[in-house]
Design an enzyme around this catalytic site. Sequence first.
Site, short mmCIF file in Angstrom:
data_model
loop_
_atom_site.label_atom_id
_atom_site.label_comp_id
_atom_site.label_asym_id
_atom_site.label_seq_id
_atom_site.Cartn_x
_atom_site.Cartn_y
_atom_site.Cartn_z
N LYS A 46 -14.64 -35.16 -73.57
CA LYS A 46 -14.37 -34.07 -72.62
C LYS A 46 -12.86 -33.98 -72.41
O LYS A 46 -12.17 -35.01 -72.37
CB LYS A 46 -15.09 -34.38 -71.31
CG LYS A 46 -14.97 -33.28 -70.26
CD LYS A 46 -15.81 -33.63 -69.03
CE LYS A 46 -15.76 -32.55 -67.97
NZ LYS A 46 -16.62 -32.88 -66.82
N SER B 81 -20.02 -29.45 -65.57
CA SER B 81 -18.81 -29.02 -66.23
C SER B 81 -18.64 -29.56 -67.65
O SER B 81 -17.85 -29.01 -68.42
CB SER B 81 -17.60 -29.42 -65.38
OG SER B 81 -17.52 -30.84 -65.27
N SER C 202 -22.08 -33.29 -63.45
CA SER C 202 -21.48 -32.68 -64.63
C SER C 202 -21.80 -33.33 -65.97
O SER C 202 -21.48 -32.76 -67.01
CB SER C 202 -19.97 -32.62 -64.48
OG SER C 202 -19.64 -31.49 -63.71
N1 GLN Z 1 -21.15 -28.62 -60.31
C1 GLN Z 1 -20.48 -29.55 -59.44
C2 GLN Z 1 -19.17 -28.97 -58.99
O1 GLN Z 1 -18.90 -27.89 -59.31
C3 GLN Z 1 -20.30 -30.87 -60.12
C4 GLN Z 1 -19.12 -30.93 -61.01
C5 GLN Z 1 -18.91 -32.28 -61.61
O2 GLN Z 1 -19.78 -33.13 -61.57
N2 GLN Z 1 -17.72 -32.48 -62.13
O3 GLN Z 1 -18.40 -29.59 -58.29
#
Ligand code: GLN
Length: 493
Positions: A81, A156, A180
């Site tokens: 990532k 994400s 994410s």
């Molecule tokens: N969808 C969550 C957010 O927008 C989690 C994101 C993540 O785990 N980095 O914060």
Amino acid sequence: MSDAFVLESAEAIGRSVLSRERSAGDVARTFLDRMDRTAEQLRTYLHRDREQTLAMASAVDARIARGERLTPLAGVPVALKDNLCTRCVPTTCGSKILEGYLPPYDAHVVERLREAGAVFTGKTNCDEFAMGSSTENSAYFPTKNPWDLERVPGGSSGGSAASVAAGEAPLALGSDTGGSVRQPAAFCGVFGLKPTYGAVSRYGLVAFASSLDQIGPIARTARDTALLYNVICGRDERDMTSRAEAAAVPLEDLERGVSGLRLGIPRDLIGEGVDPEILASLDRVAKALAKKGAEILDVSLPHARYSIATYYLIAPAEASSNLARYDGVRYGFRAKTDDLQAMYAVTRGRGFGREVRRRILLGTYALSAGYYDAYYLRAMKVRTLIRRDFEQALTRADAILLPTTPTPPFKIGEKVDDPLAMYLNDIFSVPASLAGVPALSFPAGMTKANLPIGLQLVGRPFEEATLLRVARTWESENADAARVPRLLSERRS
Ligand code: GLN
């Protein structure tokens, strides 16, 4: 060379490289060629460098030729990532503000993988600074779900999950702050593990919300998930939150079955608004595991329904502080202006996208004098209640079984203009993040429309092995790691 083996497990690919049946170079070339064919349709990568990947692979071949003892990941392609720092390789976090940034060092997990002999395929697309659930918040482009190109891969870590699902790489790393790793794994039909808070060093992971962030593996089998976890877990002096209790999971442990294990289902949390096909899959999996000897019981997580409100105060508060460092002076993009104050303001205004700016504003507000007690402090108190819910439930049950997401993957564009709807999608992943406990999303079948369904297992701190064992038991009779979307190059996009 035929590219059929790209759908083999990481375990099998590593074994064949170690036994010199294939060279790491051949493996790398085959995956690179496949990525060339799938790249346009999926858009999983922000940065790829063929020469660099091939150079890494030949270094592995040289180490094997010298008789060095490498790990089971020798020659195995791994996608990273783009919020993991890679020395002298672009690391943008999906943001314009870090365009052109070349970190001077490797993240701890990247170092570990290099030593292990893994070969990096590139840096995967993600929501900007990992804020989002669809990869649409990437400042560069959205990634497509390989099972349906009109749908999001989740986020994400959407690029990482889509890449593994499509057979572009057998393994990937993502980061999970509130889901994410797990949510994109569920949307793409692969495994995604959020380790216990402290199980993996975050040294070199670009910080989003430091009391929640964890790096986690994404793979197509439970055993591959364990293999990758085993390389990255454990204490690292450079991250004071990392813990020595985080131990490698012996692969044999995954084959021990579930006889005598108690699995709790939090029916009070899984209420309205959950897709019926996901509920049906939950029942199917619970029944199958009961047949294998697991005891299924009800558990209660009474405060988990406040987790979205709690998370969306704490995470933006921490983000507003962590993102203060992007000022146009030290990294990446700098706006041209006449004076210093304006330079800061314009750089941040132009460099950050909408969602990141929204979170910085929310977080700064929640932390400001006069509001701190009402918002941040209260959220911290509710977080403690949620953590206690899990402690209680996990004295009765060895693991908790619930959906990873309330719905199958949604359409690209469907939720971008409705941040609240986007946040609500995280209802099942955020509770384990707030509690700091390990959570695994595993593929649990497909909907009638051929979209992946992911279910989640949540366990006690540092009991990742239990989660992987339960998922492995289900997988051993129901899943097919080679089940990937119909060859993309054959499809019309
Ligand atoms: N969808 C969550 C957010 O927008 C989690 C994101 C993540 O785990 N980095 O914060």
